[in-house]
Write a protein that holds these residues in place. Structure first.
Motif, PDB file in Angstrom:
ATOM      1  N   TYR A 217     -24.874  -3.252  48.285  1.00  0.00           N
ATOM      2  CA  TYR A 217     -24.549  -4.014  47.070  1.00  0.00           C
ATOM      3  C   TYR A 217     -23.696  -3.128  46.172  1.00  0.00           C
ATOM      4  O   TYR A 217     -23.653  -1.884  46.309  1.00  0.00           O
ATOM      5  CB  TYR A 217     -25.827  -4.445  46.326  1.00  0.00           C
ATOM      6  N   ALA A 218     -22.996  -3.773  45.218  1.00  0.00           N
ATOM      7  CA  ALA A 218     -22.185  -3.049  44.230  1.00  0.00           C
ATOM      8  C   ALA A 218     -22.065  -3.927  42.993  1.00  0.00           C
ATOM      9  O   ALA A 218     -22.089  -5.166  43.075  1.00  0.00           O
ATOM     10  CB  ALA A 218     -20.804  -2.718  44.791  1.00  0.00           C
ATOM     11  N   ALA A 219     -21.933  -3.279  41.844  1.00  0.00           N
ATOM     12  CA  ALA A 219     -21.772  -4.016  40.583  1.00  0.00           C
ATOM     13  C   ALA A 219     -20.842  -3.234  39.672  1.00  0.00           C
ATOM     14  O   ALA A 219     -20.899  -1.997  39.611  1.00  0.00           O
ATOM     15  CB  ALA A 219     -23.124  -4.242  39.902  1.00  0.00           C
ATOM     16  N   THR A 220     -19.971  -3.958  38.985  1.00  0.00           N
ATOM     17  CA  THR A 220     -19.099  -3.357  37.960  1.00  0.00           C
ATOM     18  C   THR A 220     -19.317  -4.116  36.663  1.00  0.00           C
ATOM     19  O   THR A 220     -19.521  -5.347  36.664  1.00  0.00           O
ATOM     20  CB  THR A 220     -17.621  -3.428  38.373  1.00  0.00           C
ATOM     21  N   ALA A 221     -19.295  -3.411  35.548  1.00  0.00           N
ATOM     22  CA  ALA A 221     -19.575  -4.047  34.246  1.00  0.00           C
ATOM     23  C   ALA A 221     -18.859  -3.287  33.144  1.00  0.00           C
ATOM     24  O   ALA A 221     -18.362  -2.174  33.347  1.00  0.00           O
ATOM     25  CB  ALA A 221     -21.079  -4.091  33.998  1.00  0.00           C
ATOM     26  N   ARG A 222     -18.830  -3.895  31.977  1.00  0.00           N
ATOM     27  CA  ARG A 222     -18.259  -3.233  30.804  1.00  0.00           C
ATOM     28  C   ARG A 222     -19.093  -3.611  29.574  1.00  0.00           C
ATOM     29  O   ARG A 222     -19.455  -4.770  29.394  1.00  0.00           O
ATOM     30  CB  ARG A 222     -16.798  -3.646  30.603  1.00  0.00           C
ATOM     31  N   ALA A 223     -19.386  -2.594  28.761  1.00  0.00           N
ATOM     32  CA  ALA A 223     -20.146  -2.826  27.529  1.00  0.00           C
ATOM     33  C   ALA A 223     -19.165  -3.100  26.381  1.00  0.00           C
ATOM     34  O   ALA A 223     -18.020  -2.656  26.415  1.00  0.00           O
ATOM     35  CB  ALA A 223     -21.026  -1.620  27.222  1.00  0.00           C
ATOM     36  N   PRO A 224     -19.578  -3.837  25.326  1.00  0.00           N
ATOM     37  CA  PRO A 224     -18.669  -4.158  24.219  1.00  0.00           C
ATOM     38  C   PRO A 224     -18.238  -2.906  23.461  1.00  0.00           C
ATOM     39  O   PRO A 224     -18.989  -1.939  23.328  1.00  0.00           O
ATOM     40  CB  PRO A 224     -19.496  -5.093  23.330  1.00  0.00           C
ATOM     41  N   ASP A 225     -16.997  -2.942  22.993  1.00  0.00           N
ATOM     42  CA  ASP A 225     -16.438  -1.871  22.165  1.00  0.00           C
ATOM     43  C   ASP A 225     -16.384  -0.526  22.893  1.00  0.00           C
ATOM     44  O   ASP A 225     -16.356   0.530  22.257  1.00  0.00           O
ATOM     45  CB  ASP A 225     -17.228  -1.697  20.856  1.00  0.00           C
ATOM     46  N   GLY A 226     -16.448  -0.576  24.224  1.00  0.00           N
ATOM     47  CA  GLY A 226     -16.366   0.678  24.977  1.00  0.00           C
ATOM     48  C   GLY A 226     -17.489   1.620  24.679  1.00  0.00           C
ATOM     49  O   GLY A 226     -17.330   2.843  24.711  1.00  0.00           O
ATOM     50  N   GLY A 230     -16.161   3.154  28.949  1.00  0.00           N
ATOM     51  CA  GLY A 230     -15.311   2.570  29.979  1.00  0.00           C
ATOM     52  C   GLY A 230     -16.093   1.683  30.910  1.00  0.00           C
ATOM     53  O   GLY A 230     -17.193   1.217  30.605  1.00  0.00           O
ATOM     54  N   GLU A 231     -15.532   1.455  32.122  1.00  0.00           N
ATOM     55  CA  GLU A 231     -16.160   0.576  33.094  1.00  0.00           C
ATOM     56  C   GLU A 231     -17.351   1.256  33.741  1.00  0.00           C
ATOM     57  O   GLU A 231     -17.312   2.452  34.074  1.00  0.00           O
ATOM     58  CB  GLU A 231     -15.146   0.160  34.151  1.00  0.00           C
ATOM     59  N   LEU A 232     -18.408   0.489  33.957  1.00  0.00           N
ATOM     60  CA  LEU A 232     -19.622   0.999  34.593  1.00  0.00           C
ATOM     61  C   LEU A 232     -19.614   0.559  36.075  1.00  0.00           C
ATOM     62  O   LEU A 232     -19.286  -0.590  36.376  1.00  0.00           O
ATOM     63  CB  LEU A 232     -20.856   0.448  33.884  1.00  0.00           C
ATOM     64  N   ARG A 233     -20.035   1.478  36.946  1.00  0.00           N
ATOM     65  CA  ARG A 233     -20.057   1.157  38.398  1.00  0.00           C
ATOM     66  C   ARG A 233     -21.342   1.686  39.009  1.00  0.00           C
ATOM     67  O   ARG A 233     -21.680   2.857  38.824  1.00  0.00           O
ATOM     68  CB  ARG A 233     -18.861   1.795  39.126  1.00  0.00           C
ATOM     69  N   VAL A 234     -22.016   0.799  39.761  1.00  0.00           N
ATOM     70  CA  VAL A 234     -23.204   1.201  40.496  1.00  0.00           C
ATOM     71  C   VAL A 234     -23.116   0.608  41.913  1.00  0.00           C
ATOM     72  O   VAL A 234     -22.468  -0.424  42.132  1.00  0.00           O
ATOM     73  CB  VAL A 234     -24.510   0.742  39.815  1.00  0.00           C
ATOM     74  N   ARG A 235     -23.778   1.260  42.850  1.00  0.00           N
ATOM     75  CA  ARG A 235     -23.784   0.766  44.238  1.00  0.00           C
ATOM     76  C   ARG A 235     -24.980   1.374  44.966  1.00  0.00           C
ATOM     77  O   ARG A 235     -25.506   2.413  44.549  1.00  0.00           O
ATOM     78  CB  ARG A 235     -22.494   1.133  44.960  1.00  0.00           C
TER      79      ARG A 235
END
Length: 238
Positions: A217-226, A230-235
């Motif tokens: 599995y893998a997921a990419t996300a972004r929180a408001p206002d940085g 930056g972009e978050l990545r988990v796998r």
């Protein structure tokens, strides 16, 4: 007196006589050969060869043997230590094994985002459910979750669900290259609240216990206002 003179002359001739031993031996051999009665011809002694020719002939023979021995050794001698056979590098041909591409190492946590993959305990010998669990300490303005189920025989999609509102996501299920892929994509303008969230894919499979070691599995996300930088990545895997 006449008899004494004759005797004296005979004794002097006898003392002066020297027998020819070589001729006597030759006659004896011829006599023995002739009296054998076998009809075979007398054996002739091979003429002696001058020594320079004998030496040259022996040297030539030895040279030929050495050359022949070297040729055989060159052909049949196996490679010794330190000898390596190589071939030009190039694309693998039909039937040749290609090096496997190593999977990226798991990264189950990135900043405020944590993840885990597991097979649901209610799975059975014909059907299974794989769960991707996310926990975020901050709201997320973008999120894409991908669940990849390897085709191990009879794998067929039977459904999916998530603990977040289904209207907030675009969901797709595709199979390609021997992998069944579930994908959830957060719609523009929607937000994932902080907390714990589960995304599940359901599928049939061949009878028996299914090995999920190749599922990922893998997921990419972004929180408001940085807020997370930056972009978050988990796998991870199952």
């Amino acid at each position: 007196m006449a008899d004494d003179d004759v005797r004296a002359q005979l004794r002097g001739a006898a003392r002066a006589h020297r027998p020819d031993r070589a001729r006597m031996l030759a006659r004896t051999e011829r006599g023995m050969a002739g009296s054998s009665g076998s009809g075979a011809e007398p054996r002739r002694r091979a003429p002696s060869r001058p020594w320079p020719r004998v030496v040259l002939a022996a040297a030539a023979t030895a040279g030929a043997l050495v050359a022949g021995g070297y040729a055989v050794a060159t052909v049949v001698q196996p490679p010794g230590p330190g000898k390596v056979t190589t071939r030009p590098a190039g694309p693998a041909g039909p039937g040749e094994d290609r090096p496997a591409v190593p999977a990226p190492p798991p990264r189950t946590e990135d900043g405020p985002l944590w993840s885990d993959g597991s097979v649901d305990p209610h799975s059975n010998a014909y059907w299974a459910q794989s769960n991707v669990t996310l926990r975020t300490e901050r709201p997320l303005t973008t999120l894409t979750v991908e669940l990849r189920i390897t085709q191990t025989g009879g794998v067929l999609d039977t459904g999916h669900w998530a603990t977040l509102p289904s209207a907030d996501f675009t969901v797709s299920v595709d199979e390609h290259d021997g992998v069944l892929v579930y994908r959830w994509t957060l719609k523009p303008g929607r937000t994932v609240p902080a907390g714990r969230h589960v995304f599940a894919g359901q599928y049939n499979h061949a009878e028996g216990g299914r090995d999920a070691k190749d599922d990922t599995y893998a997921a990419t996300a972004r929180a408001p206002d940085g807020a997370s930088g930056g972009e978050l990545r988990v796998r991870g895997a199952f």
